[in-house]
Write an enzyme that holds these catalytic residues in place. Structure first.
Site, PDB file in Angstrom:
ATOM      1  N   TYR A  26       0.808  -1.130   0.072  1.00  0.00           N
ATOM      2  CA  TYR A  26      -0.118  -0.009  -0.094  1.00  0.00           C
ATOM      3  C   TYR A  26       0.852   1.201  -0.088  1.00  0.00           C
ATOM      4  O   TYR A  26       0.778   2.261  -0.898  1.00  0.00           O
ATOM      5  CB  TYR A  26      -0.959   0.028   1.255  1.00  0.00           C
ATOM      6  CG  TYR A  26      -1.877   1.261   1.149  1.00  0.00           C
ATOM      7  CD1 TYR A  26      -2.737   1.362   0.427  1.00  0.00           C
ATOM      8  CD2 TYR A  26      -1.490   2.244   2.293  1.00  0.00           C
ATOM      9  CE1 TYR A  26      -3.805   2.390   0.566  1.00  0.00           C
ATOM     10  CE2 TYR A  26      -2.339   3.313   2.219  1.00  0.00           C
ATOM     11  CZ  TYR A  26      -3.285   3.453   1.629  1.00  0.00           C
ATOM     12  OH  TYR A  26      -4.387   4.600   1.483  1.00  0.00           O
ATOM     13  N   SER A 108      -3.875  13.305   7.328  1.00  0.00           N
ATOM     14  CA  SER A 108      -4.493  12.704   6.579  1.00  0.00           C
ATOM     15  C   SER A 108      -6.131  12.459   6.972  1.00  0.00           C
ATOM     16  O   SER A 108      -6.191  12.263   8.151  1.00  0.00           O
ATOM     17  CB  SER A 108      -4.136  11.362   5.834  1.00  0.00           C
ATOM     18  OG  SER A 108      -5.247  10.836   5.044  1.00  0.00           O
ATOM     19  N   TYR A 131     -10.681  15.395   1.701  1.00  0.00           N
ATOM     20  CA  TYR A 131     -10.997  15.159   0.570  1.00  0.00           C
ATOM     21  C   TYR A 131     -12.805  15.502   0.463  1.00  0.00           C
ATOM     22  O   TYR A 131     -13.481  15.316   1.597  1.00  0.00           O
ATOM     23  CB  TYR A 131     -11.177  13.478   0.422  1.00  0.00           C
ATOM     24  CG  TYR A 131     -10.022  12.874   0.385  1.00  0.00           C
ATOM     25  CD1 TYR A 131      -9.101  12.690  -0.924  1.00  0.00           C
ATOM     26  CD2 TYR A 131      -9.330  12.091   1.402  1.00  0.00           C
ATOM     27  CE1 TYR A 131      -7.893  12.228  -0.990  1.00  0.00           C
ATOM     28  CE2 TYR A 131      -8.075  11.557   1.225  1.00  0.00           C
ATOM     29  CZ  TYR A 131      -7.182  11.695  -0.015  1.00  0.00           C
ATOM     30  OH  TYR A 131      -6.272  11.023  -0.049  1.00  0.00           O
ATOM     31  N   THR A 157      -7.601  18.129  -1.224  1.00  0.00           N
ATOM     32  CA  THR A 157      -7.044  17.317  -2.049  1.00  0.00           C
ATOM     33  C   THR A 157      -8.294  17.131  -3.336  1.00  0.00           C
ATOM     34  O   THR A 157      -9.368  16.579  -3.043  1.00  0.00           O
ATOM     35  CB  THR A 157      -6.662  15.616  -1.854  1.00  0.00           C
ATOM     36  OG1 THR A 157      -5.683  15.953  -0.609  1.00  0.00           O
ATOM     37  CG2 THR A 157      -6.201  15.036  -2.801  1.00  0.00           C
ATOM     38  N   ARG A 166      -5.157   0.356  -8.399  1.00  0.00           N
ATOM     39  CA  ARG A 166      -4.076   0.044  -7.847  1.00  0.00           C
ATOM     40  C   ARG A 166      -4.044  -1.482  -7.833  1.00  0.00           C
ATOM     41  O   ARG A 166      -4.489  -2.275  -6.805  1.00  0.00           O
ATOM     42  CB  ARG A 166      -3.878   0.492  -6.435  1.00  0.00           C
ATOM     43  CG  ARG A 166      -4.250   2.267  -6.645  1.00  0.00           C
ATOM     44  CD  ARG A 166      -4.338   2.932  -5.267  1.00  0.00           C
ATOM     45  NE  ARG A 166      -4.781   4.417  -5.617  1.00  0.00           N
ATOM     46  CZ  ARG A 166      -5.005   4.991  -4.683  1.00  0.00           C
ATOM     47  NH1 ARG A 166      -4.992   4.719  -3.339  1.00  0.00           N
ATOM     48  NH2 ARG A 166      -5.149   6.062  -4.743  1.00  0.00           N
ATOM     49  N   LYS A 256      -4.603  20.932  -3.510  1.00  0.00           N
ATOM     50  CA  LYS A 256      -3.577  19.653  -3.934  1.00  0.00           C
ATOM     51  C   LYS A 256      -4.015  18.869  -4.961  1.00  0.00           C
ATOM     52  O   LYS A 256      -5.150  18.300  -4.823  1.00  0.00           O
ATOM     53  CB  LYS A 256      -3.498  18.992  -2.323  1.00  0.00           C
ATOM     54  CG  LYS A 256      -2.265  17.890  -2.430  1.00  0.00           C
ATOM     55  CD  LYS A 256      -2.226  17.370  -1.253  1.00  0.00           C
ATOM     56  CE  LYS A 256      -0.957  16.243  -1.100  1.00  0.00           C
ATOM     57  NZ  LYS A 256      -1.095  15.006  -2.116  1.00  0.00           N
ATOM     58  N   HIS A 280      -0.924  12.484  -6.855  1.00  0.00           N
ATOM     59  CA  HIS A 280      -1.055  11.490  -5.744  1.00  0.00           C
ATOM     60  C   HIS A 280      -0.045  10.341  -5.837  1.00  0.00           C
ATOM     61  O   HIS A 280      -0.488   9.371  -5.428  1.00  0.00           O
ATOM     62  CB  HIS A 280      -2.343  10.955  -5.996  1.00  0.00           C
ATOM     63  CG  HIS A 280      -3.338  11.056  -4.797  1.00  0.00           C
ATOM     64  ND1 HIS A 280      -4.181  11.709  -4.512  1.00  0.00           N
ATOM     65  CD2 HIS A 280      -3.432  10.040  -3.949  1.00  0.00           C
ATOM     66  CE1 HIS A 280      -4.609  11.362  -3.208  1.00  0.00           C
ATOM     67  NE2 HIS A 280      -4.155  10.075  -2.830  1.00  0.00           N
ATOM     68  N   ARG A 283      -0.659   7.428  -7.985  1.00  0.00           N
ATOM     69  CA  ARG A 283      -1.786   6.377  -7.720  1.00  0.00           C
ATOM     70  C   ARG A 283      -2.815   6.800  -8.131  1.00  0.00           C
ATOM     71  O   ARG A 283      -3.882   6.035  -7.957  1.00  0.00           O
ATOM     72  CB  ARG A 283      -1.909   6.330  -5.844  1.00  0.00           C
ATOM     73  CG  ARG A 283      -0.392   6.156  -5.337  1.00  0.00           C
ATOM     74  CD  ARG A 283      -0.611   6.461  -3.722  1.00  0.00           C
ATOM     75  NE  ARG A 283      -1.378   5.647  -2.819  1.00  0.00           N
ATOM     76  CZ  ARG A 283      -1.032   4.712  -2.455  1.00  0.00           C
ATOM     77  NH1 ARG A 283       0.240   3.853  -2.538  1.00  0.00           N
ATOM     78  NH2 ARG A 283      -2.056   3.979  -1.662  1.00  0.00           N
TER      79      ARG A 283
END
Length: 381
Positions: A26, A108, A131, A157, A166, A256, A280, A283
């Site tokens: 991760y 975060s 977010y 973000t 992913r 961001k 990111h 990602r």
């Protein structure tokens, strides 16, 4: 640390040795075939600087000011999701290391340790990452908690209206549908790392995503993480939402996730107080420009009207100097500090920051710069 880390690469090796496989994948992985993830590193390392001599570099000043706060370096810890799983109460440990170094820490919104835990431990301002999700009531409450905790800067973000694909997370068992089989896979990977299992797995609880407890409950864990993202991230996000956020947040709002000069100009037109050039960490959209590629064009578009921050591919103090030379005012570390945290907790992050400072001093001395203001495009070869 039994092994002395001399570089971010050393911290990465230590993190791989100490973390369960699904957690290392991760941290370490990107989306699809990870072209952009590799490009972030390779393009930045290919930036060529002018070596200068006979410049009297006996006194080098790395200090800078951002949003009215003095920092010892133009470097901060960017937001890294789930970092409380890399070390016991990992966000707290990283925040303490950043504070001791005189640098900002960004929490975060998808952290293990919630805002209030960081605030109680740190007793100093820190940055909050956000977010845009569909549940505006939840966002309103989270922003209120951030304000009350004294968070000084909001990192909004905007490059995750949907989550990138992913592959590593699916293969490791992290993002597969919740169930007994997936849980058993992660359990087996965890017990194979007894140091982590004892320190974090057993004594690092609760493992819930702390800021999401109001909507997911106190018992939420990793199995709910990806399901919640898929159901709640808002693909309808637009510049109009920035006005809504502004109504909830009195301090600086930094956008961001910008890679395009047109988006940078739009951010300024809608009242952003700063911009983070970011993909990111490779990602999201694989094949997108690296941040080193995108940065000069965005610096031209912004033209110094607001602070310009950047992340992506930074693996040394030399890379920080390269980013500043490409037009950034401030650099955010991501994977670098996550590797260091996994390797040795707070001490690992503190050691990483000392390495970054020492490497910056060498790079500035050899390019003839004694102040951060001098690290500009003129030192590019």
């Amino acid at each position: 640390m039994a092994r002395i880390a001399a570089s971010v690469g050393d911290f990465r090796a230590l993190a791989k040795a100490r973390l369960p496989h699904f957690l290392f994948e991760y941290i370490d992985g990107g989306s699809y075939d990870e072209v952009t993830l590799r490009r972030n590193i390779e393009n930045l390392q290919s930036v060529t600087l002018k070596q200068r001599v006979m410049r009297d570099v006996s006194a080098i000043d790395l200090a800078t000011n951002l949003f009215g706060t003095d920092y010892t370096l133009p470097v901060g810890l960017g937001p890294v999701g789930m970092s409380g799983m890399y070390a016991r109460r990992g966000e707290v440990q990283a925040a303490r290391a950043a504070k001791a170094a005189g640098l900002p820490f960004s929490l975060s919104s998808l952290s293990v340790c919630p805002v209030r835990e960081i605030a109680a431990e740190l007793k100093a301002p820190f940055w909050l990452q956000l977010y845009m999700i569909k549940d505006r009531a939840f966002l309103t409450d989270l922003l209120a908690v951030g304000r009350d905790a004294g968070c000084s800067v909001l990192l909004l973000t905007v490059d995750l209206p949907v989550s990138g694909s992913r592959y590593r997370d699916a293969r490791s068992g992290l993002s597969v549908p919740a169930g007994a089989r997936a849980s058993f896979r992660r359990f087996c990977q965890s017990v194979a790392k007894p140091r982590w299992a004892w320190n974090v797995g057993l004594h690092g609880r609760p493992h819930s995503l702390g800021n999401l407890e109001p909507v997911l409950g106190a018992n939420t864990g990793l199995e709910d993480y990806f399901g919640w993202i898929g159901a709640n991230f808002d693909p309808s996000i637009s510049w109009a939402d920035l006005a809504w956020v502004r109504g909830q947040w009195p301090g600086p709002i930094v956008i961001k996730g910008v890679l395009d000069p047109g988006d940078a100009r739009a951010a300024l037109d809608h009242g952003a107080d700063g911009i983070v050039v970011s993909n990111h960490g490779g990602r999201q959209l694989d094949g997108a420009m690296s941040t080193a590629q995108a940065l000069p064009g965005i610096a031209d578009a912004v033209a110094g009207r607001v602070p310009l921050l950047v992340d992506g591919g930074v693996r040394s103090g030399l890379d920080v100097v390269r980013m500043l030379a490409l037009g950034a005012d401030f650099v955010l570390l991501g994977r670098a500090w996550a590797y260091a945290l996994a390797a040795d907790g707070e001490a690992g992050v503190a050691h990483l920051l000392k390495l970054i400072e020492a490497e910056m001093r060498v790079a500035m001395a050899l390019t003839g710069c004694t102040r951060i203001e001098e690290v500009r495009p003129g030192i590019l070869a």
